[in-house]
Design a protein around this motif. Structure first.
Motif, PDB file in Angstrom:
ATOM      1  N   PRO A   1      -0.749  63.303  -0.895  1.00  0.00           N
ATOM      2  CA  PRO A   1      -0.562  64.496  -0.068  1.00  0.00           C
ATOM      3  C   PRO A   1      -1.108  64.328   1.341  1.00  0.00           C
ATOM      4  O   PRO A   1      -0.497  64.779   2.302  1.00  0.00           O
ATOM      5  N   ARG A   2      -2.263  63.661   1.478  1.00  0.00           N
ATOM      6  CA  ARG A   2      -2.821  63.461   2.819  1.00  0.00           C
ATOM      7  C   ARG A   2      -1.878  62.627   3.674  1.00  0.00           C
ATOM      8  O   ARG A   2      -1.671  62.910   4.847  1.00  0.00           O
ATOM      9  N   GLY A   3      -1.311  61.587   3.080  1.00  0.00           N
ATOM     10  CA  GLY A   3      -0.363  60.762   3.815  1.00  0.00           C
ATOM     11  C   GLY A   3       0.882  61.538   4.191  1.00  0.00           C
ATOM     12  O   GLY A   3       1.418  61.382   5.293  1.00  0.00           O
ATOM     13  N   ARG A   4       1.329  62.405   3.301  1.00  0.00           N
ATOM     14  CA  ARG A   4       2.516  63.211   3.579  1.00  0.00           C
ATOM     15  C   ARG A   4       2.233  64.190   4.716  1.00  0.00           C
ATOM     16  O   ARG A   4       3.060  64.371   5.606  1.00  0.00           O
ATOM     17  N   VAL A   5       1.057  64.807   4.683  1.00  0.00           N
ATOM     18  CA  VAL A   5       0.683  65.741   5.749  1.00  0.00           C
ATOM     19  C   VAL A   5       0.587  65.013   7.078  1.00  0.00           C
ATOM     20  O   VAL A   5       1.052  65.511   8.116  1.00  0.00           O
ATOM     21  N   ALA A   6      -0.008  63.809   7.075  1.00  0.00           N
ATOM     22  CA  ALA A   6      -0.144  63.048   8.316  1.00  0.00           C
ATOM     23  C   ALA A   6       1.228  62.693   8.897  1.00  0.00           C
ATOM     24  O   ALA A   6       1.429  62.768  10.125  1.00  0.00           O
ATOM     25  N   LYS A   7       2.168  62.330   8.039  1.00  0.00           N
ATOM     26  CA  LYS A   7       3.510  61.999   8.528  1.00  0.00           C
ATOM     27  C   LYS A   7       4.207  63.236   9.077  1.00  0.00           C
ATOM     28  O   LYS A   7       4.880  63.174  10.109  1.00  0.00           O
ATOM     29  N   ARG A   8       4.042  64.356   8.399  1.00  0.00           N
ATOM     30  CA  ARG A   8       4.663  65.593   8.876  1.00  0.00           C
ATOM     31  C   ARG A   8       4.096  65.968  10.248  1.00  0.00           C
ATOM     32  O   ARG A   8       4.830  66.395  11.146  1.00  0.00           O
ATOM     33  N   GLU A   9       2.784  65.810  10.411  1.00  0.00           N
ATOM     34  CA  GLU A   9       2.166  66.121  11.711  1.00  0.00           C
ATOM     35  C   GLU A   9       2.674  65.178  12.792  1.00  0.00           C
ATOM     36  O   GLU A   9       2.915  65.602  13.927  1.00  0.00           O
ATOM     37  N   ALA A  10       2.833  63.894  12.460  1.00  0.00           N
ATOM     38  CA  ALA A  10       3.361  62.939  13.432  1.00  0.00           C
ATOM     39  C   ALA A  10       4.791  63.294  13.830  1.00  0.00           C
ATOM     40  O   ALA A  10       5.167  63.200  15.009  1.00  0.00           O
TER      41      ALA A  10
END
Length: 233
Positions: free
Chosen positions: A8-17
């Motif tokens: 989930p953290r990786g998914r959130v980081a990609k969404r923010e990018a």
């Protein structure tokens, strides 16, 4: 092997990018000309990754506009709370409103992409869905105006100001102060000197107070004007 919490953290980081890159691209190129491939390249993700998060360009644009508008509105709400929250007398109101206008119009590099996006939206308004424009207005301008109206309501209840229509009063304040520098105050750069900006904003605040100070205190307006002239003559 990713852990249950790292995915989930990786998914959130990609969404923010993605949303960060999209805000910059939409601000430069507008909604119509912007391409998903350009946004993917700027975010350093694949186009498939973007489509894993968003159904298409319109959904991405809507998410970017709402997120960016909410972020700016949050910052301005905190600014209003800090400057207007402690006010409990007319003299304090003049000083706080001027400080609010000054800080509101001080260039912020963090707002550059957002206001570039807003200008593009205004230019392309006829081509954008009405629901999107309404969502932007609710998340940003209307929420900000309502927050200012809330503070003006409190000052009215204290007898500091006489405000019969708080939202109209908020609109008057914004037109007299923020509206003056709407094009250059949030771009991160400006050709207007701090002293010139302060002089114009002080005049706007005095005009606002002329309409909204209790009629029993007209002398305060003249006193504020004399103090400003003494400091910036």
């Amino acid at each position: 092997m990713p852990t249950p919490t790292s995915e989930p953290r990786g998914r959130v980081a990609k969404r923010e990018a993605i949303t960060r890159a999209a805000r910059a691209v939409f601000g430069r190129e507008g909604f119509t000309a912007a391409r998903i491939e350009t946004i993917a390249a700027e975010a350093q993700v694949s186009t498939r990754t973007i489509y894993n998060h968003f159904a298409g360009k319109e959904e991405l644009f809507t998410a970017v506009v709402q997120h960016s508008s909410t972020h700016v509105a949050d910052i301005l709400a905190e600014l209003m709370r800090r400057q207007l929250g402690p006010v409990n007398d007319p003299d304090g109101a003049e000083k706080a409103l001027l400080a609010l206008a000054d800080e509101w119009n001080t260039p912020r590099a963090e707002f550059t992409d957002h206001f570039a996006l807003v200008r593009r939206m205004q230019a392309e308004a006829a081509q954008l869905p009405e629901t999107l424009l309404r969502a932007w207005h609710e998340a940003g301008p209307r929420r900000t105006r309502q927050e200012l109206a809330r503070h003006l309501t409190r000052l009215n209840e204290l007898g500091v100001l006489t405000v019969s229509d708080p939202e109209l009063a908020a609109e008057h304040f914004l037109v007299l102060t923020v509206g003056v520098y709407s094009e250059c105050g949030h771009d991160g750069v400006t050709t207007v000197s701090a002293e010139s900006r302060h002089r114009v904003l002080a005049a706007g605040v005095r005009a606002f107070l002329y309409g909204y100070l209790p009629r029993s205190a007209p002398a305060r307006e003249d006193q504020a004007a004399r103090e400003h002239d003494r400091r910036y003559r």
